[in-house]
Scaffold this active site. Sequence first.
Site, PDB file in Angstrom:
ATOM      1  CE1 TYR A 146      -3.667  -2.336   0.307  1.00 24.32           C
ATOM      2  CE2 TYR A 146      -3.289  -2.517   2.670  1.00 24.32           C
ATOM      3  CZ  TYR A 146      -3.980  -2.898   1.532  1.00 24.32           C
ATOM      4  OH  TYR A 146      -4.978  -3.821   1.627  1.00 24.32           O
TER       5      TYR A 146
ATOM      6  CG  HIS B  63     -10.164   3.896   4.293  1.00 25.00           C
ATOM      7  ND1 HIS B  63     -10.233   5.213   3.905  1.00 25.00           N
ATOM      8  CD2 HIS B  63     -10.135   3.174   3.141  1.00 25.00           C
ATOM      9  CE1 HIS B  63     -10.239   5.276   2.578  1.00 25.00           C
ATOM     10  NE2 HIS B  63     -10.187   4.056   2.097  1.00 25.00           N
TER      11      HIS B  63
ATOM     12  NE  ARG C  32      -5.122   4.667  -4.026  1.00 25.48           N
ATOM     13  CZ  ARG C  32      -5.612   3.560  -3.434  1.00 25.48           C
ATOM     14  NH1 ARG C  32      -6.917   3.352  -3.356  1.00 25.48           N
ATOM     15  NH2 ARG C  32      -4.794   2.660  -2.922  1.00 25.48           N
TER      16      ARG C  32
ATOM     17  CG  ASN D  16      -7.387  -0.968  -4.171  1.00 29.10           C
ATOM     18  OD1 ASN D  16      -6.297  -1.265  -3.678  1.00 29.10           O
ATOM     19  ND2 ASN D  16      -8.539  -1.402  -3.682  1.00 29.10           N
TER      20      ASN D  16
ATOM     21  CD  GLU E 295     -11.987  -1.341  -6.329  1.00 30.73           C
ATOM     22  OE1 GLU E 295     -12.861  -2.089  -5.875  1.00 30.73           O
ATOM     23  OE2 GLU E 295     -11.342  -0.529  -5.615  1.00 30.73           O
TER      24      GLU E 295
ATOM     25  CE1 TYR F  12      -9.964  -5.111   4.105  1.00 32.84           C
ATOM     26  CE2 TYR F  12      -8.833  -4.702   2.031  1.00 32.84           C
ATOM     27  CZ  TYR F  12      -9.824  -4.382   2.934  1.00 32.84           C
ATOM     28  OH  TYR F  12     -10.676  -3.345   2.666  1.00 32.84           O
ATOM     29  CE  LYS F  13      -4.761  -6.169  -2.005  1.00 30.25           C
ATOM     30  NZ  LYS F  13      -5.538  -5.075  -2.585  1.00 30.25           N
TER      31      LYS F  13
HETATM   32  C1  HEM Z   1     -12.838   9.410  -0.817  1.00 31.49           C
HETATM   33  C2  HEM Z   1     -12.349   8.452  -1.465  1.00 31.49           C
HETATM   34  C3  HEM Z   1     -12.298   7.026  -0.970  1.00 31.49           C
HETATM   35  C4  HEM Z   1     -13.322   6.188  -0.672  1.00 31.49           C
HETATM   36  C5  HEM Z   1     -14.806   6.494  -0.731  1.00 31.49           C
HETATM   37  C6  HEM Z   1     -12.727   4.935  -0.268  1.00 31.49           C
HETATM   38  C7  HEM Z   1     -13.458   3.828   0.124  1.00 31.49           C
HETATM   39  C8  HEM Z   1     -12.896   2.612   0.480  1.00 31.49           C
HETATM   40  C9  HEM Z   1     -13.651   1.478   0.915  1.00 31.49           C
HETATM   41  C10 HEM Z   1     -15.158   1.438   1.098  1.00 31.49           C
HETATM   42  C11 HEM Z   1     -12.775   0.473   1.156  1.00 31.49           C
HETATM   43  C12 HEM Z   1     -13.118  -0.935   1.640  1.00 31.49           C
HETATM   44  C13 HEM Z   1     -12.932  -1.020   3.139  1.00 31.49           C
HETATM   45  C14 HEM Z   1     -13.537  -2.282   3.716  1.00 31.49           C
HETATM   46  O1  HEM Z   1     -12.842  -3.312   3.720  1.00 31.49           O
HETATM   47  O2  HEM Z   1     -14.695  -2.218   4.145  1.00 31.49           O
HETATM   48  C15 HEM Z   1     -11.458   0.977   0.858  1.00 31.49           C
HETATM   49  C16 HEM Z   1     -10.292   0.250   0.927  1.00 31.49           C
HETATM   50  C17 HEM Z   1      -9.026   0.799   0.760  1.00 31.49           C
HETATM   51  N1  HEM Z   1      -8.732   2.131   0.515  1.00 31.49           N
HETATM   52 FE1  HEM Z   1     -10.043   3.590   0.137  1.00 31.49          FE
HETATM   53  N2  HEM Z   1     -11.366   5.035  -0.341  1.00 31.49           N
HETATM   54  C18 HEM Z   1     -11.068   6.295  -0.763  1.00 31.49           C
HETATM   55  C19 HEM Z   1      -9.827   6.823  -0.986  1.00 31.49           C
HETATM   56  C20 HEM Z   1      -8.659   6.155  -0.752  1.00 31.49           C
HETATM   57  C21 HEM Z   1      -7.369   6.713  -1.007  1.00 31.49           C
HETATM   58  C22 HEM Z   1      -7.078   8.097  -1.552  1.00 31.49           C
HETATM   59  C23 HEM Z   1      -6.467   5.773  -0.664  1.00 31.49           C
HETATM   60  C24 HEM Z   1      -4.973   5.999  -0.810  1.00 31.49           C
HETATM   61  C25 HEM Z   1      -4.043   5.354  -0.316  1.00 31.49           C
HETATM   62  C26 HEM Z   1      -7.207   4.600  -0.219  1.00 31.49           C
HETATM   63  C27 HEM Z   1      -6.667   3.406   0.195  1.00 31.49           C
HETATM   64  C28 HEM Z   1      -7.373   2.253   0.429  1.00 31.49           C
HETATM   65  C29 HEM Z   1      -6.753   0.962   0.615  1.00 31.49           C
HETATM   66  C30 HEM Z   1      -5.254   0.665   0.567  1.00 31.49           C
HETATM   67  C31 HEM Z   1      -7.796   0.034   0.803  1.00 31.49           C
HETATM   68  C32 HEM Z   1      -7.658  -1.480   0.923  1.00 31.49           C
HETATM   69  C33 HEM Z   1      -7.910  -2.005  -0.469  1.00 31.49           C
HETATM   70  C34 HEM Z   1      -7.496  -3.428  -0.754  1.00 31.49           C
HETATM   71  O3  HEM Z   1      -6.466  -3.903  -0.266  1.00 31.49           O
HETATM   72  O4  HEM Z   1      -8.190  -4.049  -1.581  1.00 31.49           O
HETATM   73  N3  HEM Z   1      -8.531   4.886  -0.282  1.00 31.49           N
HETATM   74  N4  HEM Z   1     -11.560   2.293   0.447  1.00 31.49           N
END
Ligand code: HEM
Lengths: 355, 320
Positions: A37, A193, A223, A225, A265, A316-317
């Site tokens: 990350y 988060h 970005r 993901n 994504e 987690y994934k």
């Molecule tokens: C406002 C914008 C954003 C929204 C609405 C959002 C929403 C989410 C949601 C709903 C999750 C899933 C969490 C769960 O497990 O329930 C997630 C995961 C995550 N988000 Fe965001 N996020 C946003 C921006 C960002 C940004 C800018 C970063 C930058 C580093 C970030 C990093 C992550 C990471 C690393 C995960 C785990 C994803 C994975 O490993 O699959 N997010 N986010």
Amino acid sequence: MTIQFNDETFRDDYSFYNSERAIKRFPFPFHEDSYMYSVNMEQHRGGPKDSVYEKRFDVDEHYVSEMRDRAMVLADDPLRCQSLPHMTLAGWDLLELIMVSKSEDYPDLFELHRDGNKWRWINKPLGIDDSFVFLDEATLPYGPMEYITRQAQGDFCVLDQRDDNLWMDAGMVTTQADWSLDFDIGMNFFEWHAPVPLAHEKGIFVRALKFLLNIQQGAPARRLNWTMTVNPLLDTSPENYHKWGIQKTTLTPENIGAKQHLRVELQTFFRLPRSNALVFPIRCYLCSFQDLMTVPKWGRRLHRVVRDLPDELATYKGFIDNRPMMLDYLKNFDDGLPTSAGIWPDLETEPALET
Amino acid sequence: MSGAEKIAVTVTDVVPLNDLVTRFEFKRADNGLLPTFSGGAHTVVEMRDGDITRLNPYSLMSDPMDQSRYCISVRRDDEGRGGSVFMHTRVKVGDEMVISYPVNLFSLDLRAKKHLFLAGGIGITPFLAQTKQLERFNGNWELHYACRTESLGSYVDELTSHHPNETHIYYDDKKQMIDLVNLLEGQPLGTHVYVCGPKGMIDWVRKTATNEGWPREAVHYEEFLAPQPGKPFEVKLAVSNKVIQVGEHESLLEAIERAGVDAPYLCRGGACGQCETNVIDYAGNFIHRDHWLDDDEHAGGQKIMPCVSRFEGKTLVLDR
Ligand code: HEM
Ligand code: FES
């Protein structure tokens, strides 16, 4: 260019497929042979021709079928689309952003005619031709956010900005990687988060939030993901886990190349002008392992990334149990040669697989 | 490149309102439409004054939905570093200028059942746009506006004639004062209060609201700090390996930019946090003037906001 739209499904018989063009433009998310990350954000101002970065909202061969799948999800579960009362203005902002962008970027597919507040929107792929009054909800069949996101690929979170934080106060979420809008609605950036491992400790979310709060009109960001999905399912929601979770156990060494998909994504961020809200479109791209392996660089790299990924992230994934089988498959596509930097396929310059 | 996106504009109107305040109207130089914005947003105006470039933020006061033009009002500050004097004395109809896209650090909380606006002097400008925005959606608002004298009361006539029930005016020279405690106590549940004006007024409103038990997130304020002149000082920029001099009439941020080093910023008024810079080493005293860092950070000597803050002493080394 005109797009040939696929007639395909993301459920039951899974007739989803990627054309050769779709494979070449797939947003492979790894710019090097390992993954962790990071605050991996950059400006969203176009990109190489025909790449998914080129347009503000990418429209591809899956458009029509994805919109059909969304309509089915909503018919079963209307709570996938929610908007708190103070978010209506942001919904109009989003409608305007998408209509203006798509009609400018794809003039052969979409048309927007504006005469003051009297608007006419023509969406040729979906056969829509609607006239309405901008900012007058009564003139549309749905609220403005729901209306336009039923016609736009990917999920949409619309975040209210206040108190130095972002709040998930509206969204259309039907193609998500195992999280729920109905659960997260009204939460702030740190709250939604909370389930993510390792990133909080690294200070990633504090820095990411600061970046997002400062995203300005006219200067969107993006970005990538990623995660893993067995079968080309768009709707991997907690609400339907009982339907798709079990499918992870159907992988075999014989079917893994076709069934296992890398799910990427493309996340973008736009400031909305009238409401000062932020919209976060999350566009999901799926590609089967066997299609990815047609690009030698991606084959080598995917093996190395999956092999070396920390257990916390694989858990987690949701693919820690299937990781050994994935590696058995992927190692056949890794001959140990070095890979070029960056995410692009580099088909002309990277060597074919040595056997 | 730092800061928000830029727009090339033409000055299409210059209207002196009274001894201190002049209104400027801008249209897009290419005759296209300007972006819509949300009430409370500002634009950063670039002023080319010989080889000095000044960048000053001004609240947009025109109707946010009117994409044909933007208006700002500038109060002349003869003590300041010359930006407002430049606008008053040098900018003429027909001039080409560059302004930034709208940036909003003072937006309405759209959940509010009612918006209570408190303005002091030139602090009226963001409320002019916000009330226009609310009028369009039948929002519930009330304005209390304190001016020094009747002749310095910019936009008083316009407000009292268009919105006689919502507008309340107070003149300092007539010893009229906003009865803040009673005003706050009389508000319906779900009211948000917004204050824009001199620092003393903002502090007074925030403190009174806290004493009256108002939740912090229901009290919004905006104070644009203009960078203040001060004694010249020397700074070492460690990353770009440069030693620069900050002059009496320029800000640290301006001096960094003058040296050709790209530094992030948005508001240039100590509010947005974008210019936050790490201090690597120092011997001397900081003159912190921003609203971004908290008291501990101000005391800690590890961060500085170069858009408004200065330094007095022997050595200052920045991570820039
Ligand atoms: C406002 C914008 C954003 C929204 C609405 C959002 C929403 C989410 C949601 C709903 C999750 C899933 C969490 C769960 O497990 O329930 C997630 C995961 C995550 N988000 Fe965001 N996020 C946003 C921006 C960002 C940004 C800018 C970063 C930058 C580093 C970030 C990093 C992550 C990471 C690393 C995960 C785990 C994803 C994975 O490993 O699959 N997010 N986010
Ligand atoms: S530029 Fe906004 S705080 Fe310095």
